[in-house]
Write a protein that holds these residues in place. Structure first.
Motif, PDB file in Angstrom:
ATOM      1  N   LYS A   1      -5.014   4.827 -15.681  1.00 22.64           N
ATOM      2  CA  LYS A   1      -5.366   4.214 -14.403  1.00 22.64           C
ATOM      3  C   LYS A   1      -4.585   2.919 -14.300  1.00 22.64           C
ATOM      4  O   LYS A   1      -4.539   2.142 -15.259  1.00 22.64           O
TER       5      LYS A   1
ATOM      6  N   GLU B   1      -3.381   9.910  -8.048  1.00 18.25           N
ATOM      7  CA  GLU B   1      -4.277   9.711  -6.907  1.00 18.25           C
ATOM      8  C   GLU B   1      -4.358   8.225  -6.562  1.00 18.25           C
ATOM      9  O   GLU B   1      -4.642   7.394  -7.424  1.00 18.25           O
ATOM     10  N   TYR B   2      -4.108   7.910  -5.307  1.00 16.02           N
ATOM     11  CA  TYR B   2      -4.238   6.543  -4.799  1.00 16.02           C
ATOM     12  C   TYR B   2      -5.691   6.329  -4.387  1.00 16.02           C
ATOM     13  O   TYR B   2      -6.247   7.109  -3.607  1.00 16.02           O
ATOM     14  N   VAL B   3      -6.328   5.280  -4.923  1.00 12.24           N
ATOM     15  CA  VAL B   3      -7.738   4.992  -4.630  1.00 12.24           C
ATOM     16  C   VAL B   3      -7.856   3.536  -4.151  1.00 12.24           C
ATOM     17  O   VAL B   3      -7.783   2.605  -4.965  1.00 12.24           O
TER      18      VAL B   3
ATOM     19  N   HIS C   1      -4.636   6.815 -10.227  1.00  9.64           N
ATOM     20  CA  HIS C   1      -5.246   7.564 -11.326  1.00  9.64           C
ATOM     21  C   HIS C   1      -4.358   8.760 -11.653  1.00  9.64           C
ATOM     22  O   HIS C   1      -3.969   9.503 -10.745  1.00  9.64           O
TER      23      HIS C   1
ATOM     24  N   GLU D   1      -9.758   0.288  -3.184  1.00 10.78           N
ATOM     25  CA  GLU D   1     -11.068  -0.217  -3.595  1.00 10.78           C
ATOM     26  C   GLU D   1     -11.581  -1.293  -2.655  1.00 10.78           C
ATOM     27  O   GLU D   1     -12.760  -1.307  -2.316  1.00 10.78           O
TER      28      GLU D   1
ATOM     29  N   ALA E   1      -6.523  -1.906  -5.385  1.00 13.07           N
ATOM     30  CA  ALA E   1      -6.363  -0.450  -5.313  1.00 13.07           C
ATOM     31  C   ALA E   1      -5.887   0.036  -6.671  1.00 13.07           C
ATOM     32  O   ALA E   1      -5.389  -0.741  -7.487  1.00 13.07           O
ATOM     33  N   SER E   2      -6.049   1.328  -6.907  1.00 10.90           N
ATOM     34  CA  SER E   2      -5.615   1.870  -8.193  1.00 10.90           C
ATOM     35  C   SER E   2      -4.969   3.236  -8.030  1.00 10.90           C
ATOM     36  O   SER E   2      -5.143   3.912  -7.020  1.00 10.90           O
TER      37      SER E   2
ATOM     38  N   SER F   1      -4.464  -0.392 -11.962  1.00 13.66           N
ATOM     39  CA  SER F   1      -5.139  -1.145 -10.903  1.00 13.66           C
ATOM     40  C   SER F   1      -4.282  -2.329 -10.486  1.00 13.66           C
ATOM     41  O   SER F   1      -3.740  -3.035 -11.341  1.00 13.66           O
TER      42      SER F   1
ATOM     43  N   LYS G   1       0.842  -1.205   0.000  1.00 20.18           N
ATOM     44  CA  LYS G   1       0.000   0.000   0.000  1.00 20.18           C
ATOM     45  C   LYS G   1       0.876   1.254   0.000  1.00 20.18           C
ATOM     46  O   LYS G   1       0.605   2.220  -0.702  1.00 20.18           O
TER      47      LYS G   1
ATOM     48  N   GLU H   1       0.860   4.386  -2.632  1.00 18.01           N
ATOM     49  CA  GLU H   1       0.611   5.761  -2.190  1.00 18.01           C
ATOM     50  C   GLU H   1       1.754   6.697  -2.561  1.00 18.01           C
ATOM     51  O   GLU H   1       1.535   7.861  -2.877  1.00 18.01           O
TER      52      GLU H   1
END
Length: 173
Positions: free
Chosen positions: A100, A134-136, A123, A138, A120-121, A102, A68, A72
């Motif tokens: 993107k 951007e860390y997203v 963007h 999921e 997580a992805s 993923s 993670k 990030e």
């Protein structure tokens, strides 16, 4: 010094078309494979999916505390890496694209005794600095660090799982 986790799974890069998605994967690989806490995209097993404007491949990584953290910090690490910044053309090419990335991953770390299964992805908007990806997150599920989970979730064989678990038990004794 950070504990190193071991992560692996699948990576899907989506862009305006599958050729661009593959190029983004190649550029990211060239930038992140050289970090101390690297993310290695297995480009040779990659597949373009024209209908989905994507490129899919497997990956493995050494996480800084956890994978993670790699996700990030990826954009910042790319920007601040002295070796990479000697040749900024790769970063400039990457920054031109909307994309993107993923990750569907399993991450395990012996010292902190965790196993994580997540998606997580990252963007990126075209023409913005790479450090603003951007860390997203999921989804993420955490599991106890047990031999059973090392086998069932990580896919390790019993001998290796027991070796990891025994090493951990001896360190904590």
């Amino acid at each position: 010094m950070a504990n190193i986790s071991n992560a692996f799974g699948d990576c899907i890069v989506t862009a305006k078309d599958s050729e661009t998605a593959q190029r983004v994967a190649e550029l990211l690989h060239s930038l992140t494979d050289c970090f101390g806490y690297y993310t290695h995209l297995n480009l040779e097993d990659g597949v373009q999916c024209k209908e989905m404007n994507s490129f899919e491949c497997s990956f493995y990584a050494d996480g800084r505390w956890s994978f993670k953290n790699n996700m990030e910090m990826m954009g910042t690490w790319i920007r601040n890496n002295e070796e990479i910044n000697k040749s900024t053309e790769t970063i400039k090419e990457l920054e031109k694209e909307d994309f993107k990335v993923s990750f569907d991953y399993v991450d395990e770390e012996q010292g902190c005794a965790f196993i994580e299964d997540g998606v997580a992805s990252l963007h990126h908007k075209a023409n913005t600095p790479i450090e603003y990806m951007e860390y997203v997150p999921e989804s993420c599920e955490c599991y106890d660090y047990t031999v059973k989970n090392l086998i069932e979730i990580c896919g390790y064989d019993r001998e290796y799982a027991e070796e990891l678990f025994d090493d951990d038990s001896e360190e904590n004794a």
